[in-house]
Design an enzyme around this catalytic site. Structure first.
Site, PDB file in Angstrom:
ATOM      1  N   ALA A  28      -9.206   6.009   4.115  1.00  0.00           N
ATOM      2  CA  ALA A  28      -9.090   7.160   5.154  1.00  0.00           C
ATOM      3  C   ALA A  28     -10.146   8.110   5.292  1.00  0.00           C
ATOM      4  O   ALA A  28     -11.127   8.280   4.196  1.00  0.00           O
ATOM      5  CB  ALA A  28      -7.818   8.112   4.681  1.00  0.00           C
ATOM      6  N   LYS A  65       0.679  -1.167  -0.079  1.00  0.00           N
ATOM      7  CA  LYS A  65      -0.030   0.102   0.026  1.00  0.00           C
ATOM      8  C   LYS A  65       1.074   1.210   0.105  1.00  0.00           C
ATOM      9  O   LYS A  65       1.730   1.489   0.914  1.00  0.00           O
ATOM     10  CB  LYS A  65      -0.884   0.006   1.263  1.00  0.00           C
ATOM     11  CG  LYS A  65      -1.954   1.132   1.075  1.00  0.00           C
ATOM     12  CD  LYS A  65      -2.717   1.407   2.427  1.00  0.00           C
ATOM     13  CE  LYS A  65      -2.995   2.704   2.469  1.00  0.00           C
ATOM     14  NZ  LYS A  65      -3.408   3.105   4.005  1.00  0.00           N
ATOM     15  N   ASN A  68      -9.078   2.711   9.816  1.00  0.00           N
ATOM     16  CA  ASN A  68      -8.108   2.506  11.098  1.00  0.00           C
ATOM     17  C   ASN A  68      -8.603   3.180  12.246  1.00  0.00           C
ATOM     18  O   ASN A  68      -9.001   2.443  12.926  1.00  0.00           O
ATOM     19  CB  ASN A  68      -6.667   2.649  10.665  1.00  0.00           C
ATOM     20  CG  ASN A  68      -5.543   2.012  11.783  1.00  0.00           C
ATOM     21  OD1 ASN A  68      -6.053   1.896  12.880  1.00  0.00           O
ATOM     22  ND2 ASN A  68      -4.395   1.939  11.490  1.00  0.00           N
ATOM     23  N   THR A  69      -8.287   4.369  12.236  1.00  0.00           N
ATOM     24  CA  THR A  69      -8.562   5.096  13.401  1.00  0.00           C
ATOM     25  C   THR A  69      -9.860   4.724  13.766  1.00  0.00           C
ATOM     26  O   THR A  69     -10.439   4.803  14.985  1.00  0.00           O
ATOM     27  CB  THR A  69      -8.337   6.591  13.307  1.00  0.00           C
ATOM     28  OG1 THR A  69      -7.186   6.645  12.594  1.00  0.00           O
ATOM     29  CG2 THR A  69      -8.058   7.458  14.702  1.00  0.00           C
ATOM     30  N   GLY A 106      -7.719  10.130   9.585  1.00  0.00           N
ATOM     31  CA  GLY A 106      -7.928  10.568  10.899  1.00  0.00           C
ATOM     32  C   GLY A 106      -9.062  11.493  11.165  1.00  0.00           C
ATOM     33  O   GLY A 106      -9.323  11.799  12.314  1.00  0.00           O
TER      34      GLY A 106
END
EC number: 2.8.1.10
Lengths: 348, 257
Positions: free
Chosen positions: B183, B95, B205-206, B156
């Site tokens: 994202a 990635k 993720n976050t 994020g």
């Protein structure tokens, strides 16, 4: 003769604690206080040598730690404030102040959502608590019941308490817990116990010690930031510990430029006068952690393994020590029935 | 859905950073059914590539690892990190992130295209983290990328899909390239919205790692992704300017359509 070659012999009737970090010293003291005869052996030549407790923040902040950790950390950590107060008179009860810059106030909201036992405070109250932060932050959280210690002085106080109780600490003594003949071995070697605890891993942390002539704090201050959260713990005389990074890595090599930059930058963001501070120390070490990041006492045969203290060394070592002493009571015959040697002998 | 010939059932990809513990990460992977996880090399490794125990833990979770070049600011750095990743994880997948600015974490699309070309020539299978810009996407495909990962919003930020029009246009232009929104998502409805646009998958993720209960949040996202994908396949109706009665209006004058 070099320490590693020195023949290691112990009295066979004592509980042997291997490792004189915060876990080892707390366990030895707790066992001694419960009446057992204990001896500590430590690979390092002096207190703190090669021991990650020496680099710790020393925050006793169970309620702040609720953010991002399992609730058991707070539940098991809260009684440690009283434990440290009893064993180390230098324990400071001034609470914890948590602040964020205006653009990161969402972090403050998130932190408040996940923690407990705090008071939401405004700029005026922040200035009252920490006059040097006057006018710098408009919102904060105050965790009044939390405390902090200077880890190095606290470890010295424990070592002194052990000395007074007649518990020897043998420095410069390499010992593998499996080779020790003792009624009970308490392996407090942290990451060095990996051959026995195969799921133990290292989480690297970097820290700084600085001295400022301009800034004084009475309590640990945490600055929330989405990427680089920081805490600054006052050590007295304008000395501060700045910490700490959390990196999934086992390496003990020196601090990286990136981490140092991040820590310094965050300190500067907290108060620009830190730019004039003197750097006394930059250090890196590796914390032992289990996969769930929750400290635990495991038992393998006649060896107890309090380990995985992760970033909660000073907060949770007293709890592990209590568990170790409870296990000792289960594993060993009742104190009044056993060989007098295993009982605590008071020095004359 | 297939990435570079690898068939996958789950349309959720999970990042592995910032979880309260590796145990919770493992539980989140299990609860969400994710089959691919991303791992950052630069930040987690330190010198001597010593994030080994964490990586071993991730590998033991039985998922396919998509290593990333997070934190790289130049083509050279990204390429070097990709080499390291291939060696460590024994996978041609990478990635690719080339970041211009640490504050915004916005992709440096010029460096990205160049790095994608170099890595593809070296045999890597590149998953570039990009913006929703069509021309950049075109250049990336030209450079050999067969998966594109446009952002929903800055990393994020939890803002959801900032430019729905742009993401739709990208989908329309590249009907055969797997597109993954990577994202900027905060809540499961953001992920559902991306899937309803016809996106193939979502990378998180976050939004999961920093939720109060990451394991439950991972599952909630997985359900939303499944729902959004199912809705897209079921051909949702198009929005109209007027009410359309669902019952016949016999015997009354039609309002005109």
């Amino acid at each position: 003769m070099p320490a590693k070659e020195r023949e290691f012999q112990v009295s066979q009737s004592r509980i042997i604690v291997v490792g004189a970090g915060v876990a080892g010293l707390c366990c030895a003291l707790e066992l001694s206080e419960r009446g057992y005869s204990v001896e500590v052996v430590e690979r390092g030549r002096t207190l703190g040598d090669g021991c990650c407790s020496w680099m710790a923040g020393g925050m006793l902040a169970p309620w702040c730690e609720r953010a991002g950790t399992d609730p058991v950390i707070a539940a098991r950590g809260a009684p440690s404030i009283a434990w440290w107060t009893r064993h180390y008179p230098g324990t400071v009860h001034e609470g914890t102040l948590v602040v964020a810059h205006p653009r990161d106030t969402v972090e403050l909201t998130r932190f408040a959502d996940r923690t407990e036992r705090y008071e939401r405070i405004d700029g005026a109250r922040i200035a009252e608590l920490e006059p040097d932060l006057a006018g710098r932050f408009r919102q904060g959280l105050f965790f009044a019941e939390e405390a902090h210690v200077d880890p190095r002085r606290a470890l010295m106080a424990l070592a002194e308490a052990l000395r007074r109780r007649g518990v020897p600490i043998r420095f410069g003594t390499e010992a593998s817990p499996t080779g020790i003949q003792a009624p009970l071995v308490v392996d407090c070697r942290g990451l060095a116990a990996r051959e026995a605890l195969t799921d133990l891993r290292g989480v690297r942390g970097e820290m700084l010690v600085i001295r400022s002539r301009d800034v004084r704090f009475s309590r640990p201050v945490r600055l929330l930031h989405p990427r680089i959260p920081l805490y600054i713990v006052p050590r007295g005389d304008g000395v501060f510990m700045v910490g700490a990074t959390m990196i999934e890595s086992d390496t003990r090599s020196g601090p990286t430029v990136r981490s140092t930059l991040e820590l310094l930058n965050a300190a500067y963001a907290l108060h620009p006068a830190f730019a004039e501070a003197e750097i006394l120390e930059i250090n890196a070490d590796v914390r032992p952690a289990f996969p769930d990041n929750i400290p635990a006492v495991r038992r393998i045969g006649r060896t107890l393994h309090p380990n995985g203290l992760y970033r909660h060394g000073f907060l949770l070592a007293p709890d592990l020590a209590r568990q170790v002493a409870d296990s000792a009571a289960e594993l060993l015959p009742p104190l009044e029935m056993i060989d007098a040697d295993l009982r605590q002998r008071r020095p004359a | 859905m297939a990435f570079y010939g690898v068939d996958l059932k789950s349309r959720l990809l999970l990042g592995t950073a910032r979880y309260p513990s590796p145990k919770i990460l493992a539980d989140a992977i299990q609860s969400s059914g994710a089959e691919v996880v991303t791992v950052s090399l630069r930040r987690e490794s330190g010198p001597e590539r010593s994030g080994q125990s964490f990586w071993a833990l991730v590998r033991s979770m039985g998922v396919r690892v998509l290593p990333n070049t997070a934190g790289c600011h130049s083509v050279k750095e990204a390429v070097t990190t990709a080499h390291m990743a291939r060696e460590l994880f024994d996978t041609p997948w990478i990635k690719l992130e080339v970041i211009r600015d640490d504050d915004t974490l916005q992709p440096d699309v010029f460096g990205l295209v160049e790095a994608a070309r170099i890595l593809t020539e070296e045999g890597f299978e590149v998953f570039p983290y990009t913006t929703e810009d069509l021309s950049v996407a075109d250049r990336l495909v030209e450079a050999g990328s067969r998966v594109l990962m446009p952002w929903g919003a800055p990393i994020g930020s939890a803002r959801g899909l900032n430019n729905v029009y742009g993401l739709k246009a990208l989908r329309a232009h590249f009907p055969d390239i797997p597109l993954v929104v990577d994202a900027g998502l905060g809540v499961p409805s953001h992920a559902a919205a991306a899937m309803e646009l016809g996106y193939d998958a979502v990378l998180l993720n976050t939004a999961v790692a920093e939720a109060g209960d990451p394991v439950a949040m991972a599952k909630a996202f997985a359900l939303a992704i499944e729902a959004g994908h199912m809705a897209f396949k079921a051909q949702p109706m198009e929005p109209r300017d007027m009410a359309v009665p669902s019952t016949p209006t016999i015997g009354r004058a039609a309002l005109g359509d």
